[in-house]
Design an enzyme around this catalytic site. Structure first.
Site, PDB file in Angstrom:
ATOM      1  N   GLU A 157      -4.292   7.865  -4.188  1.00  0.00           N
ATOM      2  CA  GLU A 157      -4.634   7.205  -5.458  1.00  0.00           C
ATOM      3  C   GLU A 157      -5.967   7.739  -5.966  1.00  0.00           C
ATOM      4  O   GLU A 157      -6.909   7.791  -5.166  1.00  0.00           O
ATOM      5  CB  GLU A 157      -4.698   5.686  -5.261  1.00  0.00           C
ATOM      6  CG  GLU A 157      -3.325   5.110  -4.924  1.00  0.00           C
ATOM      7  CD  GLU A 157      -3.308   3.593  -4.759  1.00  0.00           C
ATOM      8  OE1 GLU A 157      -4.369   2.966  -4.908  1.00  0.00           O
ATOM      9  OE2 GLU A 157      -2.231   3.060  -4.489  1.00  0.00           O
ATOM     10  N   ARG A 174       0.870  -1.167   0.000  1.00  0.00           N
ATOM     11  CA  ARG A 174       0.000   0.000   0.000  1.00  0.00           C
ATOM     12  C   ARG A 174       0.915   1.228   0.000  1.00  0.00           C
ATOM     13  O   ARG A 174       2.009   1.191   0.586  1.00  0.00           O
ATOM     14  CB  ARG A 174      -0.904   0.036   1.247  1.00  0.00           C
ATOM     15  CG  ARG A 174      -2.033  -0.980   1.248  1.00  0.00           C
ATOM     16  CD  ARG A 174      -3.141  -0.631   0.247  1.00  0.00           C
ATOM     17  NE  ARG A 174      -4.264  -1.568   0.309  1.00  0.00           N
ATOM     18  CZ  ARG A 174      -4.397  -2.651  -0.452  1.00  0.00           C
ATOM     19  NH1 ARG A 174      -3.464  -2.965  -1.335  1.00  0.00           N
ATOM     20  NH2 ARG A 174      -5.456  -3.420  -0.332  1.00  0.00           N
ATOM     21  N   HIS A 213      -1.930   0.704  -9.423  1.00  0.00           N
ATOM     22  CA  HIS A 213      -2.485  -0.285  -8.478  1.00  0.00           C
ATOM     23  C   HIS A 213      -3.178  -1.431  -9.228  1.00  0.00           C
ATOM     24  O   HIS A 213      -4.378  -1.654  -9.062  1.00  0.00           O
ATOM     25  CB  HIS A 213      -3.450   0.400  -7.500  1.00  0.00           C
ATOM     26  CG  HIS A 213      -3.634  -0.383  -6.232  1.00  0.00           C
ATOM     27  ND1 HIS A 213      -3.901   0.217  -5.022  1.00  0.00           N
ATOM     28  CD2 HIS A 213      -3.587  -1.722  -5.976  1.00  0.00           C
ATOM     29  CE1 HIS A 213      -4.017  -0.715  -4.095  1.00  0.00           C
ATOM     30  NE2 HIS A 213      -3.836  -1.897  -4.648  1.00  0.00           N
TER      31      HIS A 213
HETATM   32  P1  NAP Z   1      -0.129 -11.734   4.379  1.00  0.00           P
HETATM   33  O1  NAP Z   1      -0.106 -13.161   3.946  1.00  0.00           O
HETATM   34  O2  NAP Z   1      -0.871 -11.341   5.607  1.00  0.00           O
HETATM   35  O3  NAP Z   1       1.379 -11.244   4.465  1.00  0.00           O
HETATM   36  C1  NAP Z   1       1.772 -10.057   5.064  1.00  0.00           C
HETATM   37  C2  NAP Z   1       3.118 -10.296   5.728  1.00  0.00           C
HETATM   38  O4  NAP Z   1       3.577  -9.046   6.285  1.00  0.00           O
HETATM   39  C3  NAP Z   1       3.034 -11.302   6.865  1.00  0.00           C
HETATM   40  O5  NAP Z   1       4.011 -12.309   6.644  1.00  0.00           O
HETATM   41  C4  NAP Z   1       3.357 -10.488   8.112  1.00  0.00           C
HETATM   42  O6  NAP Z   1       4.139 -11.276   8.983  1.00  0.00           O
HETATM   43  C5  NAP Z   1       4.152  -9.309   7.548  1.00  0.00           C
HETATM   44  N1  NAP Z   1       4.049  -8.117   8.399  1.00  0.00           N
HETATM   45  C6  NAP Z   1       2.961  -7.598   9.000  1.00  0.00           C
HETATM   46  N2  NAP Z   1       3.303  -6.512   9.721  1.00  0.00           N
HETATM   47  C7  NAP Z   1       4.644  -6.373   9.586  1.00  0.00           C
HETATM   48  C8  NAP Z   1       5.582  -5.464  10.110  1.00  0.00           C
HETATM   49  N3  NAP Z   1       5.203  -4.481  10.938  1.00  0.00           N
HETATM   50  N4  NAP Z   1       6.871  -5.603   9.767  1.00  0.00           N
HETATM   51  C9  NAP Z   1       7.268  -6.602   8.945  1.00  0.00           C
HETATM   52  N5  NAP Z   1       6.415  -7.511   8.407  1.00  0.00           N
HETATM   53  C10 NAP Z   1       5.119  -7.393   8.734  1.00  0.00           C
HETATM   54  O7  NAP Z   1      -0.743 -10.817   3.213  1.00  0.00           O
HETATM   55  P2  NAP Z   1      -0.622 -11.006   1.641  1.00  0.00           P
HETATM   56  O8  NAP Z   1      -1.784 -11.755   1.143  1.00  0.00           O
HETATM   57  O9  NAP Z   1       0.753 -11.494   1.316  1.00  0.00           O
HETATM   58  O10 NAP Z   1      -0.792  -9.469   1.211  1.00  0.00           O
HETATM   59  C11 NAP Z   1       0.133  -8.502   1.659  1.00  0.00           C
HETATM   60  C12 NAP Z   1      -0.326  -7.105   1.317  1.00  0.00           C
HETATM   61  O11 NAP Z   1      -0.159  -6.871  -0.068  1.00  0.00           O
HETATM   62  C13 NAP Z   1      -1.810  -6.818   1.561  1.00  0.00           C
HETATM   63  O12 NAP Z   1      -2.072  -6.480   2.904  1.00  0.00           O
HETATM   64  C14 NAP Z   1      -2.093  -5.675   0.618  1.00  0.00           C
HETATM   65  O13 NAP Z   1      -1.931  -4.432   1.275  1.00  0.00           O
HETATM   66  C15 NAP Z   1      -1.031  -5.822  -0.456  1.00  0.00           C
HETATM   67  N6  NAP Z   1      -1.600  -6.184  -1.766  1.00  0.00           N
HETATM   68  C16 NAP Z   1      -1.450  -5.322  -2.799  1.00  0.00           C
HETATM   69  C17 NAP Z   1      -1.938  -5.652  -4.036  1.00  0.00           C
HETATM   70  C18 NAP Z   1      -1.758  -4.725  -5.204  1.00  0.00           C
HETATM   71  O14 NAP Z   1      -2.623  -4.675  -6.049  1.00  0.00           O
HETATM   72  N7  NAP Z   1      -0.649  -4.030  -5.300  1.00  0.00           N
HETATM   73  C19 NAP Z   1      -2.619  -6.853  -4.234  1.00  0.00           C
HETATM   74  C20 NAP Z   1      -2.768  -7.711  -3.151  1.00  0.00           C
HETATM   75  C21 NAP Z   1      -2.249  -7.365  -1.922  1.00  0.00           C
HETATM   76  P3  NAP Z   1       4.258 -10.973  10.554  1.00  0.00           P
HETATM   77  O15 NAP Z   1       2.856 -10.757  11.039  1.00  0.00           O
HETATM   78  O16 NAP Z   1       4.953 -12.164  11.094  1.00  0.00           O
HETATM   79  O17 NAP Z   1       5.106  -9.751  10.651  1.00  0.00           O
END
Ligand code: NAP
Length: 327
Positions: free
Chosen positions: A268, A239, A287
């Protein structure tokens, strides 16, 4: 029996929505490209039992507390930083998101963005279209190698791991930083866990894939960019607000880093006047991480399935609760 009233905040294809009309009394905001206005959103939320929202809607305390009939918000995104989950939980309003179905598609785009940035693909395409390709020269549009380099993934979750899989296929060395360790990722992709600062100092490509939370807001600030290597690239597909964009711009123009690939922005759509858009070293996308027709249809159907499950009293498929809340 009367069907529960559901408001969808964007026009979605009839071929996706119509089958659900058997179970739900669905109203859609009639425009596909333009988000619903705040006042209409407030009114529809108040008269609905369920909402299907996009990341463009701010599902805040005002919406949740003023909507007495509302019992579920199905957000069509894996990120739910636009939804006040704690207030929803307090008011007994369920929240769902769309994890997993978009993981591989978003990882494709993230790795593609890394490649386009390192190899100047967008600039090179524009070079031909601008009729500048008159000669071959040894260093014409020379980029930076990807194979054999080190990728540093910040946020080794579902998408982070899918990016690590691609990086391994390209012969990259994988570092990652997360709040918790991922032994499986370490074994499968040979990924090494480092703390945030070490990752910044060692990676040739720093890739942000964390959710946006209070903790990750402006995680990539002046200090972070100054720690990175001068020939390293920053890629953001999480994000926009995980990045202090002013600090990123400074880092780019002062050559503290080599460039950036950005799929997301603090505001955005980003203003056409934004200084980052004037930097040739920055590749910008609007995005589109999960934006393939196949995946967007899956996200729509998963959101609608969650709504049907909720109103049929079945367990939600992909619930978000404060225990799954990353913040
Ligand atoms: P996920 O499986 O929940 O992965 C997020 C990772 O971030 C987790 O491994 C979490 O591990 C880590 N994290 C959380 N807080 C953190 C912190 N303070 N410091 C370091 N690491 C941290 O989610 P996902 O499905 O991979 O998606 C991730 C993100 O991508 C979404 O939340 C969304 O914002 C973004 N996204 C963007 C698009 C786009 O169109 N560009 C599309 C899909 C998703 P820990 O809790 O162990 O830290």
């Amino acid at each position: 029996m009367t069907k529960p009233k559901v408001f969808i905040t964007r026009r979605l294809p009839d071929e996706v929505v119509n089958p659900y009309r058997e179970h739900l009394d669905i109203e859609m905001w009639p425009r596909e490209e333009e988000p619903v206005g705040r006042q209409v959103f407030i009114e529809r939320a108040q008269s609905s039992h369920g909402l299907m929202t996009m990341l463009t809607e701010d599902v805040d305390e005002q919406i949740l507390s003023q909507s007495n009939n509302l019992s579920i918000v199905a957000n069509m995104a894996v990120g739910y930083d636009n939804v006040d989950v704690k207030t929803a939980e307090r008011l007994n309003i369920a929240v769902t998101n769309t994890p997993d179905v978009l993981t591989e598609t978003t990882a494709d785009l993230t790795f593609g963005l890394l490649m386009a940035t390192a190899r100047k693909m967008i600039e090179a395409s524009q070079y031909i279209k601008d009729n500048k390709w008159e000669n071959w020269s040894p260093l014409m549009l020379a980029g930076t190698d990807i194979h054999g380099k080190t990728i540093g993934i910040v946020g080794m979750g579902r998408i982070g791991e899918a990016v690590a899989k691609r990086a391994k296929g390209f012969g990259m060395n994988v570092l990652y930083y997360n709040r918790s360790r991922k032994p499986e990722a370490e074994e499968t992709f040979g990924a090494s866990y480092t703390d945030f600062e070490v990752l910044l100092e060692q990676a040739d490509y720093v890739v942000c894939l964390t959710p946006l939370t209070d903790e990750t807001k402006h995680m990539f600030n002046k200090d972070a960019f100054h720690r990175m290597k001068k020939d390293a690239f920053f890629i953001n597909a999480s994000r926009g607000a995980t990045v202090d964009e002013e600090a990123l711009y400074e880092a780019i123009i002062k050559k503290k880093i080599a460039g950036a690939g950005l799929d997301v922005f603090e505001q955005e759509p980003i203003s056409s006047e934004h200084p980052l858009l004037s930097c040739p070293e920055v590749v910008c996308l609007p995005h589109i991480g999960s934006s393939t027709k196949e995946t967007r249809y899956k996200m729509m159907r998963l959101s609608l399935d969650n709504l049907v499950h909720h109103f049929q009293g079945k367990p939600l498929i992909t619930p978000v609760t404060s225990s799954t809340d990353n913040s």
